[in-house]
Design an enzyme around this catalytic site. Structure first.
Site, PDB file in Angstrom:
ATOM      1  N   GLY A  13      48.263  60.753  72.150  1.00  0.00           N
ATOM      2  CA  GLY A  13      49.199  60.333  73.201  1.00  0.00           C
ATOM      3  C   GLY A  13      49.762  61.437  74.073  1.00  0.00           C
ATOM      4  N   SER A  14      49.038  62.556  74.222  1.00  0.00           N
ATOM      5  CA  SER A  14      49.600  63.618  75.065  1.00  0.00           C
ATOM      6  C   SER A  14      49.669  63.186  76.538  1.00  0.00           C
ATOM      7  CB  SER A  14      48.826  64.925  74.906  1.00  0.00           C
ATOM      8  OG  SER A  14      47.557  64.827  75.496  1.00  0.00           O
ATOM      9  N   ASN A  15      48.731  62.365  76.980  1.00  0.00           N
ATOM     10  CA  ASN A  15      48.821  61.866  78.361  1.00  0.00           C
ATOM     11  C   ASN A  15      49.991  60.896  78.532  1.00  0.00           C
ATOM     12  OD1 ASN A  15      46.592  62.784  80.313  1.00  0.00           O
ATOM     13  ND2 ASN A  15      45.476  62.484  78.398  1.00  0.00           N
ATOM     14  N   LEU A  90      39.966  53.820  73.362  1.00  0.00           N
ATOM     15  CA  LEU A  90      38.548  53.924  73.007  1.00  0.00           C
ATOM     16  C   LEU A  90      37.805  52.595  72.967  1.00  0.00           C
ATOM     17  CD1 LEU A  90      38.687  56.705  70.266  1.00  0.00           C
ATOM     18  CD2 LEU A  90      38.151  56.907  72.698  1.00  0.00           C
ATOM     19  N   ASN A 107      41.498  54.662  84.445  1.00  0.00           N
ATOM     20  CA  ASN A 107      41.167  55.396  83.219  1.00  0.00           C
ATOM     21  C   ASN A 107      41.103  56.885  83.535  1.00  0.00           C
ATOM     22  OD1 ASN A 107      40.133  55.786  80.489  1.00  0.00           O
ATOM     23  ND2 ASN A 107      38.136  56.151  81.433  1.00  0.00           N
ATOM     24  N   HIS A 109      39.215  60.285  82.393  1.00  0.00           N
ATOM     25  CA  HIS A 109      38.051  60.748  81.632  1.00  0.00           C
ATOM     26  C   HIS A 109      38.038  62.282  81.664  1.00  0.00           C
ATOM     27  CE1 HIS A 109      34.115  60.435  79.784  1.00  0.00           C
ATOM     28  NE2 HIS A 109      33.725  61.409  80.580  1.00  0.00           N
ATOM     29  N   ASP A 150      33.071  53.997  82.230  1.00  0.00           N
ATOM     30  CA  ASP A 150      33.204  55.186  83.096  1.00  0.00           C
ATOM     31  C   ASP A 150      32.491  55.037  84.436  1.00  0.00           C
ATOM     32  OD1 ASP A 150      34.632  56.486  81.052  1.00  0.00           O
ATOM     33  OD2 ASP A 150      32.795  57.225  80.141  1.00  0.00           O
ATOM     34  N   GLU A 179      44.437  67.134  83.052  1.00  0.00           N
ATOM     35  CA  GLU A 179      44.691  65.697  82.888  1.00  0.00           C
ATOM     36  C   GLU A 179      46.177  65.387  83.046  1.00  0.00           C
ATOM     37  OE1 GLU A 179      42.829  63.626  79.560  1.00  0.00           O
ATOM     38  OE2 GLU A 179      41.557  65.371  79.242  1.00  0.00           O
TER      39      GLU A 179
HETATM   40  C1  GRF Z   1      42.053  62.633  76.803  1.00  0.00           C
HETATM   41  O1  GRF Z   1      41.236  63.763  76.858  1.00  0.00           O
HETATM   42  C2  GRF Z   1      41.544  61.562  77.724  1.00  0.00           C
HETATM   43  O2  GRF Z   1      40.948  62.053  78.869  1.00  0.00           O
HETATM   44  C3  GRF Z   1      40.491  60.921  76.874  1.00  0.00           C
HETATM   45  O3  GRF Z   1      41.037  60.891  75.584  1.00  0.00           O
HETATM   46  C4  GRF Z   1      41.970  61.962  75.440  1.00  0.00           C
HETATM   47  C5  GRF Z   1      43.274  61.367  75.015  1.00  0.00           C
HETATM   48  O4  GRF Z   1      44.208  62.349  74.697  1.00  0.00           O
HETATM   49  N1  GRF Z   1      40.052  59.673  77.443  1.00  0.00           N
HETATM   50  P1  GRF Z   1      45.727  61.963  74.447  1.00  0.00           P
HETATM   51  O5  GRF Z   1      45.735  60.845  73.399  1.00  0.00           O
HETATM   52  O6  GRF Z   1      46.313  61.513  75.746  1.00  0.00           O
HETATM   53  O7  GRF Z   1      46.357  63.213  73.926  1.00  0.00           O
END
Ligand code: GRF
Length: 206
Positions: A13-15, A90, A107, A109, A150, A179
């Site tokens: 969940g870093s994003n 996923l 999304n 990627h 994708d 990202e």
């Molecule tokens: C990220 O690299 C995103 O691009 C990919 O999965 C990863 C998820 O990372 N689709 P996080 O869970 O947001 O840390």
């Protein structure tokens, strides 16, 4: 008006955290009304808990703590969700669900699509493939989601130099930094009504 987001996650969940940080800093004028996962437990759900955001688990079949996609579509419609953000989600999303939220699902990627995308190209597999091809640049792509992995229109991309990267982990680290900037940027543009699809292209206006 403040837009409502639902963020779909499968892992750490870093994003998701990056989006929340940009909301806190005032860069983003939106609200995350739900975090959705194909898991019952994951790092991103812990982040949702800390921010008091509703969590929903989703699976192709209903039960054992999971919504199915038609129930999820009902709930997200009730919440008035404007934009669905896949941030490390996923599971393949059923076509009917994508149709309901057409051009409202994006999304991120971790590579420069259309290279290094498609089924099985996720997480570390992407960065290994990029490293093994001896690529000199990599980066991140944000695209609309359609029924093929994708494949939807590319909205924005950002590149990073990886010529001196010693392994896939280092590429992953550099791309992740990108990202965390690129995804909030695209969300901001969407919330401001600055993304449109014209002549088979996704266009961002200033
Ligand atoms: C990220 O690299 C995103 O691009 C990919 O999965 C990863 C998820 O990372 N689709 P996080 O869970 O947001 O840390």
């Amino acid at each position: 008006m403040t837009k409502n987001l639902a963020v779909f996650v499968s892992g750490r969940g870093s994003n998701l955290q990056a989006i929340l940080n940009k909301i806190d800093s005032g860069y983003l004028n939106c609200k995350i009304c739900a975090v959705i996962s194909d898991k019952l437990i994951c790092g991103a759900f812990e982040i949702a808990d800390k921010s008091n955001i509703q969590k929903i688990s989703v699976s192709k079949t209903f039960g054992n703590g999971f919504h199915n996609y038609s129930k999820l579509a009902e709930v997200l419609t009730e919440f008035g969700v404007d934009l669905i953000v896949l941030a490390g989600f996923l599971q393949k999303i059923p076509d009917e669900f994508i149709e309901i939220f057409k051009h409202r699902i994006i999304n991120i990627h971790p590579a420069l699509l259309p290279s290094f995308g498609g089924k099985g190209m996720y997480g570390h597999f992407v960065h290994e493939a990029v490293f093994n091809k001896s690529c000199k640049v990599s980066g991140a792509t944000v695209h609309f989601v359609d029924s093929v992995y994708d494949n939807g229109f590319i909205i924005a991309q950002k590149v990073t130099d990886i010529a001196d990267a010693v392994d896939a982990d280092e590429i992953a680290k550099r791309v992740l930094q990108i990202e965390h900037e690129l995804l909030p940027y695209v969300i901001k543009k969407f919330c401001d009504g600055k993304i449109k699809i014209e002549n088979q292209r996704a266009i961002i206006s200033p």
